[in-house]
Scaffold this motif. Structure first.
Motif, PDB file in Angstrom:
ATOM      1  N   MET A   1     -11.033  45.793  27.449  1.00 61.52           N
ATOM      2  CA  MET A   1      -9.828  44.983  27.271  1.00 61.52           C
ATOM      3  C   MET A   1     -10.100  43.810  26.346  1.00 61.52           C
ATOM      4  O   MET A   1     -10.983  43.873  25.533  1.00 61.52           O
ATOM      5  CB  MET A   1      -9.342  44.507  28.644  1.00 61.52           C
ATOM      6  CG  MET A   1      -8.983  45.642  29.559  1.00 61.52           C
ATOM      7  SD  MET A   1      -7.999  46.932  28.747  1.00 61.52           S
ATOM      8  CE  MET A   1      -6.408  46.141  28.747  1.00 61.52           C
ATOM      9  N   HIS A   2      -9.280  42.759  26.399  1.00 58.99           N
ATOM     10  CA  HIS A   2      -9.433  41.682  25.422  1.00 58.99           C
ATOM     11  C   HIS A   2      -9.542  40.339  26.147  1.00 58.99           C
ATOM     12  O   HIS A   2      -8.606  39.944  26.844  1.00 58.99           O
ATOM     13  CB  HIS A   2      -8.215  41.695  24.496  1.00 58.99           C
ATOM     14  CG  HIS A   2      -8.396  40.859  23.267  1.00 58.99           C
ATOM     15  ND1 HIS A   2      -8.361  39.494  23.314  1.00 58.99           N
ATOM     16  CD2 HIS A   2      -8.659  41.186  21.991  1.00 58.99           C
ATOM     17  CE1 HIS A   2      -8.570  39.008  22.103  1.00 58.99           C
ATOM     18  NE2 HIS A   2      -8.762  40.004  21.284  1.00 58.99           N
ATOM     19  N   PRO A   3     -10.660  39.633  25.993  1.00 62.79           N
ATOM     20  CA  PRO A   3     -10.897  38.397  26.775  1.00 62.79           C
ATOM     21  C   PRO A   3      -9.762  37.379  26.693  1.00 62.79           C
ATOM     22  O   PRO A   3      -9.304  36.878  27.728  1.00 62.79           O
ATOM     23  CB  PRO A   3     -12.206  37.839  26.206  1.00 62.79           C
ATOM     24  CG  PRO A   3     -12.636  38.731  25.097  1.00 62.79           C
ATOM     25  CD  PRO A   3     -11.793  39.951  25.104  1.00 62.79           C
ATOM     26  N   LYS A   4      -9.249  37.101  25.464  1.00 60.47           N
ATOM     27  CA  LYS A   4      -8.197  36.061  25.348  1.00 60.47           C
ATOM     28  C   LYS A   4      -6.925  36.515  26.080  1.00 60.47           C
ATOM     29  O   LYS A   4      -6.328  35.775  26.859  1.00 60.47           O
ATOM     30  CB  LYS A   4      -7.890  35.805  23.868  1.00 60.47           C
ATOM     31  CG  LYS A   4      -6.720  34.845  23.681  1.00 60.47           C
ATOM     32  CD  LYS A   4      -6.430  34.497  22.232  1.00 60.47           C
ATOM     33  CE  LYS A   4      -5.211  33.563  22.134  1.00 60.47           C
ATOM     34  NZ  LYS A   4      -4.865  33.220  20.748  1.00 60.47           N
ATOM     35  N   ILE A   5      -6.525  37.752  25.852  1.00 65.60           N
ATOM     36  CA  ILE A   5      -5.289  38.266  26.485  1.00 65.60           C
ATOM     37  C   ILE A   5      -5.481  38.357  27.996  1.00 65.60           C
ATOM     38  O   ILE A   5      -4.633  37.921  28.778  1.00 65.60           O
ATOM     39  CB  ILE A   5      -4.930  39.652  25.902  1.00 65.60           C
ATOM     40  CG1 ILE A   5      -4.632  39.539  24.404  1.00 65.60           C
ATOM     41  CG2 ILE A   5      -3.795  40.296  26.677  1.00 65.60           C
ATOM     42  CD1 ILE A   5      -3.262  39.122  24.000  1.00 65.60           C
ATOM     43  N   ASP A   6      -6.624  38.873  28.408  1.00 59.99           N
ATOM     44  CA  ASP A   6      -6.842  39.051  29.851  1.00 59.99           C
ATOM     45  C   ASP A   6      -6.848  37.718  30.581  1.00 59.99           C
ATOM     46  O   ASP A   6      -6.310  37.602  31.680  1.00 59.99           O
ATOM     47  CB  ASP A   6      -8.170  39.786  30.094  1.00 59.99           C
ATOM     48  CG  ASP A   6      -8.063  41.243  29.678  1.00 59.99           C
ATOM     49  OD1 ASP A   6      -9.082  41.945  29.658  1.00 59.99           O
ATOM     50  OD2 ASP A   6      -6.932  41.668  29.347  1.00 59.99           O
ATOM     51  N   SER A   7      -7.396  36.684  29.951  1.00 56.98           N
ATOM     52  CA  SER A   7      -7.439  35.382  30.653  1.00 56.98           C
ATOM     53  C   SER A   7      -6.025  34.803  30.765  1.00 56.98           C
ATOM     54  O   SER A   7      -5.652  34.197  31.757  1.00 56.98           O
ATOM     55  CB  SER A   7      -8.369  34.399  29.926  1.00 56.98           C
ATOM     56  OG  SER A   7      -7.877  34.170  28.621  1.00 56.98           O
ATOM     57  N   LEU A   8      -5.180  35.070  29.762  1.00 53.36           N
ATOM     58  CA  LEU A   8      -3.778  34.595  29.824  1.00 53.36           C
ATOM     59  C   LEU A   8      -3.005  35.285  30.945  1.00 53.36           C
ATOM     60  O   LEU A   8      -2.115  34.723  31.562  1.00 53.36           O
ATOM     61  CB  LEU A   8      -3.080  34.883  28.490  1.00 53.36           C
ATOM     62  CG  LEU A   8      -3.340  33.937  27.326  1.00 53.36           C
ATOM     63  CD1 LEU A   8      -2.689  34.489  26.061  1.00 53.36           C
ATOM     64  CD2 LEU A   8      -2.787  32.534  27.631  1.00 53.36           C
ATOM     65  N   LEU A   9      -3.377  36.569  31.203  1.00 52.51           N
ATOM     66  CA  LEU A   9      -2.599  37.391  32.150  1.00 52.51           C
ATOM     67  C   LEU A   9      -3.159  37.352  33.568  1.00 52.51           C
ATOM     68  O   LEU A   9      -2.523  37.815  34.517  1.00 52.51           O
ATOM     69  CB  LEU A   9      -2.560  38.848  31.659  1.00 52.51           C
ATOM     70  CG  LEU A   9      -1.875  39.078  30.311  1.00 52.51           C
ATOM     71  CD1 LEU A   9      -1.986  40.555  29.904  1.00 52.51           C
ATOM     72  CD2 LEU A   9      -0.408  38.660  30.357  1.00 52.51           C
ATOM     73  N   ALA A  10      -4.341  36.766  33.724  1.00 54.06           N
ATOM     74  CA  ALA A  10      -5.065  36.878  35.007  1.00 54.06           C
ATOM     75  C   ALA A  10      -4.257  36.359  36.193  1.00 54.06           C
ATOM     76  O   ALA A  10      -4.359  36.863  37.304  1.00 54.06           O
ATOM     77  CB  ALA A  10      -6.393  36.140  34.905  1.00 54.06           C
ATOM     78  N   ARG A  11      -3.406  35.359  35.979  1.00 54.89           N
ATOM     79  CA  ARG A  11      -2.716  34.730  37.132  1.00 54.89           C
ATOM     80  C   ARG A  11      -1.469  35.495  37.557  1.00 54.89           C
ATOM     81  O   ARG A  11      -0.811  35.151  38.532  1.00 54.89           O
ATOM     82  CB  ARG A  11      -2.352  33.282  36.819  1.00 54.89           C
ATOM     83  CG  ARG A  11      -1.370  33.085  35.675  1.00 54.89           C
ATOM     84  CD  ARG A  11      -1.263  31.587  35.310  1.00 54.89           C
ATOM     85  NE  ARG A  11      -0.515  31.373  34.075  1.00 54.89           N
ATOM     86  CZ  ARG A  11       0.816  31.212  34.045  1.00 54.89           C
ATOM     87  NH1 ARG A  11       1.515  31.244  35.150  1.00 54.89           N
ATOM     88  NH2 ARG A  11       1.439  31.019  32.886  1.00 54.89           N
TER      89      ARG A  11
END
Ligand SMILES: Cc1ncc(COP(=O)(O)O)c(CNC2(C(=O)O)CC2)c1O
Length: 329
Positions: A1-11
């Motif tokens: 997956m993609h670190p920047k996108i995944d961190s935005l979506l984590a919550r």
């Protein structure tokens, strides 16, 4: 997956309905026909039920429904709706009730046959457009609330900010795959119905600052300013995320052939060609029309040198409209 996108979506709550990355496949024969490199993101293989683009949206929509303690999911569409069927199937797989508000003729074909086979509750109305069903869906939700139920109403195509997160995440997956393959896409092309998929693609590409241009092929569900609708949904989703990037403006071209759901010979011929050359099945309502547009515009050099088509599924449409399509060919 993609670190920047995944961190935005984590919550955001998400139920996992897709247990893998769908492949990006090169189409050598189509590419040599149209003179540009055509790749397909095989989101027809998302794998839950009939697969398709809706599964990405449902991961977040049903995650939200579960987090809010819903016990029944309601959504709407035409009787041939891919979205309606997989929404109900996924809801039931999570132990929720489901109710579909549909328009059209109750023919046991395609997705409506699947609705009945699975035992999904449907209410079918005669209506000109799917948007005409919205008051009925809201009334039914009110009836359920009065009975003490907790309904969760999903809009047409799952085109809400929560649903749009599905393709923000999908773009993260594509970006990681493209990086691994050493590919840079000039355009990403998808079939546009409610606009939710293109909104997620547009926002995802904007968040990554990608050069790639989002391009939609409209299949005619909504008339009017579809580009404005997609940008507005992308902006609403950006508010949800708390980001502030400049949203790329997507191009949307009309490939409805005059009306949503209109079955035409040219699209039947494209479906036959792609099946024979590349072994990939498109459908007559969405992906066949979109891919027909892709092939036309690639040959007039309007999509760049390297194009990614999002195969958003829709196979049951072949079993709903296949005979009608054959009669035209
Ligand atoms: C196979 C397939 N491909 C593309 C689309 C368009 O996606 P968007 O609605 O996100 O624009 C659909 C939609 N279908 C709708 C449905 O009710 O099935 C929402 C219209 C689709 O089913």
């Amino acid at each position: 997956m993609h670190p920047k996108i995944d961190s935005l979506l984590a919550r955001f709550p998400r139920v996992e309905l897709i247990g893998w990355e769908t492949p990006i496949q090169y189409l050598p024969k189509i590419s040599s026909m149209v003179g540009v490199d055509v790749y397909v993101k095989r989101d027809d293989l998302t794998g839950f039920g009939i697969g398709g683009n809706k599964i990405r949206k449902l991961e977040f929509l049903l995650g939200d429904a579960m987090a809010k303690g819903a016990d029944t999911v309601i959504t709407l569409g035409a009787v041939h709706s891919n979205h309606a069927f997989v929404t109900a199937l996924a809801a039931k797989s999570l132990g929720l009730d489901a109710l579909l508000v549909l328009r059209g003729r109750e023919e046991l074909k395609g997705n409506y046959l699947l609705d009945k086979l699975v035992g999904i509750e449907t209410r079918v109305f005669k209506a000109e457009k799917t948007t005409d069903l919205i008051p009925m869906a809201e009334e039914i939700a009110g009836e359920l609330r009065a009975e003490g139920r907790k309904p969760y109403l999903i809009p047409i195509g799952g085109a809400s900010p929560i649903g749009t997160l599905g393709y923000v995440r999908g773009v993260g997956e594509i970006a990681s795959q493209a990086n691994g393959l050493g590919l840079e896409f000039d355009t990403v092309v998808d079939a546009v119905g409610s606009g939710g998929t293109l909104a997620g693609i547009t926002l995802g590409l904007s968040l990554l600052g990608a050069e790639t241009e989002p391009v939609g092929m409209g299949v005619g569900i909504f008339a009017g300013d579809m580009e404005g609708r997609v940008v507005e949904l992308a902006e609403e989703t950006q508010k949800l995320l708390g980001t502030k990037c400049r949203i790329k403006k997507p191009r949307i071209h009309d490939y409805s052939f005059g009306a949503y759901g209109k079955i035409v010979k040219e699209v039947g011929e494209t479906i036959r060609l792609v099946a024979k050359l590349e072994g990939i099945l498109l459908d007559p309502v969405y992906t066949g029309k979109a891919f027909h547009g892709l092939m036309e515009m690639a040959q007039t050099d309007e999509l760049g040198e390297t194009v990614l088509f999002i195969h958003t599924g829709g196979t049951p449409g072949l079993f709903h409209y296949g005979e009608e399509m054959l009669r035209l060919m």
